[in-house]
Scaffold this active site. Structure first.
Site, PDB file in Angstrom:
ATOM      1  N   SER A  96       0.859  -1.189   0.000  1.00  0.00           N
ATOM      2  CA  SER A  96       0.000   0.000   0.000  1.00  0.00           C
ATOM      3  C   SER A  96       0.892   1.235   0.000  1.00  0.00           C
ATOM      4  O   SER A  96       2.064   1.167   0.400  1.00  0.00           O
ATOM      5  CB  SER A  96      -0.899   0.019   1.237  1.00  0.00           C
ATOM      6  OG  SER A  96      -1.658   1.216   1.308  1.00  0.00           O
ATOM      7  N   TYR A 121      -1.905  -0.992  10.404  1.00  0.00           N
ATOM      8  CA  TYR A 121      -1.959  -1.324   8.980  1.00  0.00           C
ATOM      9  C   TYR A 121      -0.713  -0.798   8.264  1.00  0.00           C
ATOM     10  O   TYR A 121      -0.047  -1.528   7.508  1.00  0.00           O
ATOM     11  CB  TYR A 121      -3.217  -0.717   8.370  1.00  0.00           C
ATOM     12  CG  TYR A 121      -3.337  -0.875   6.869  1.00  0.00           C
ATOM     13  CD1 TYR A 121      -3.770  -2.067   6.304  1.00  0.00           C
ATOM     14  CD2 TYR A 121      -3.023   0.182   6.015  1.00  0.00           C
ATOM     15  CE1 TYR A 121      -3.886  -2.212   4.926  1.00  0.00           C
ATOM     16  CE2 TYR A 121      -3.138   0.048   4.636  1.00  0.00           C
ATOM     17  CZ  TYR A 121      -3.577  -1.144   4.095  1.00  0.00           C
ATOM     18  OH  TYR A 121      -3.687  -1.276   2.738  1.00  0.00           O
TER      19      TYR A 121
END
Length: 259
Positions: A143, A157
């Site tokens: 990401s 995350y």
């Protein structure tokens, strides 16, 4: 023109929805034999059926990426059904939003086990079969959040997504002797069920921060993964592709307004 990937076997973890489903769809449409992996068999089989209706070759499989036993069974079943494993798309991930002050150690471990340890276990379970392939490929879904950008509530995350890249760089060195490449795709804001759950205002504000003024499609990530899996990408390893519509580029929203 890229060499056809038809007939190659590919495992997509977290493949029943969101980005994983987009990756599975792109590979299936390109002629690959796809295994759609989800914790829930019904969801995996439903997506696999969609791919078959569109003319692809696919099967659903239930496995938890935090379980080495599950993943070993998955790898063996894939090799038996499809004659081996050529490509692993380690995509499974979760992103519950909790700020650090409220974040419990248990919640941290849950995200880390799924996103980071799950990547390691998926790779480890598939490695014996990837070593036998003449075109072994590992593609990790990371990401921009963590490696490049940040957002409140996603410390756990972001840490896992940055951690995946550290793992990738060492893995590509260790696996180079087998001819296996390891690369990662870094999505920006992509239109998925998970992003939609954050609400329409978040979607609107997210799109407004992107130079292309729109969210990405899940297939956009699939095509990047397809490149990494191609014969033509045989000399590309330990690398990342950012797929974000230019999201990380503006210094501020004022920069976009003046463009």
């Amino acid at each position: 023109m890229f060499t056809s990937i038809a007939g190659r076997s590919v495992i997509v973890t977290g493949g029943s929805k969101g980005i994983g489903k987009g990756i599975a769809r792109v590979f299936a449409k390109s002629g690959a034999k796809v295994v759609v992996v989800s914790r829930h068999l019904k969801e995996a089989e439903s997506t696999a059926e969609e791919l078959r209706r569109d003319g692809g070759t696919a099967m659903g499989f239930a496995a938890d990426v935090t379980s080495m036993g599950d993943l070993q069974v998955l790898a063996e079943a894939t090799a038996t059904a499809y004659g081996g494993i050529d490509i692993l798309c380690a995509n499974a991930g979760i992103f519950p939003q909790t700020k650090i002050e409220e974040l419990s150690p248990e919640d941290w471990d849950f995200v880390s086990d799924t996103n980071l340890k799950g990547t390691f276990l998926s790779v480890k379970a598939c490695l014996p079969y990837l070593k036998k392939s003449d075109q072994g490929r590992i593609v990790i879904t990371s990401s921009i959040t963590g490696p490049i950008t940040a957002f409140p509530g996603w410390s756990h995350y972001g840490a896992t997504k940055a951690g995946q890249l550290g793992f990738m760089r060492t893995a590509c060195m260790e696996f180079a002797k087998y001819g296996i490449t390891v690369n990662a795709v870094l999505p920006g804001n992509i239109a998925t069920e998970g992003l939609a759950a954050l609400g329409p205002e978040y979607e609107k504000s997210a799109a407004a921060c992107i130079p292309l003024q729109k969210l990405g499609k899940v297939e956009d990530i699939g095509y990047a993964a397809l490149f990494f899996a191609s014969k033509e990408a045989a000399y590309v390893t330990g690398q990342t592709i950012i797929v974000d519509g230019g999201q990380i580029l503006p210094e501020s929203t004022d920069a976009l307004a003046q463009a």
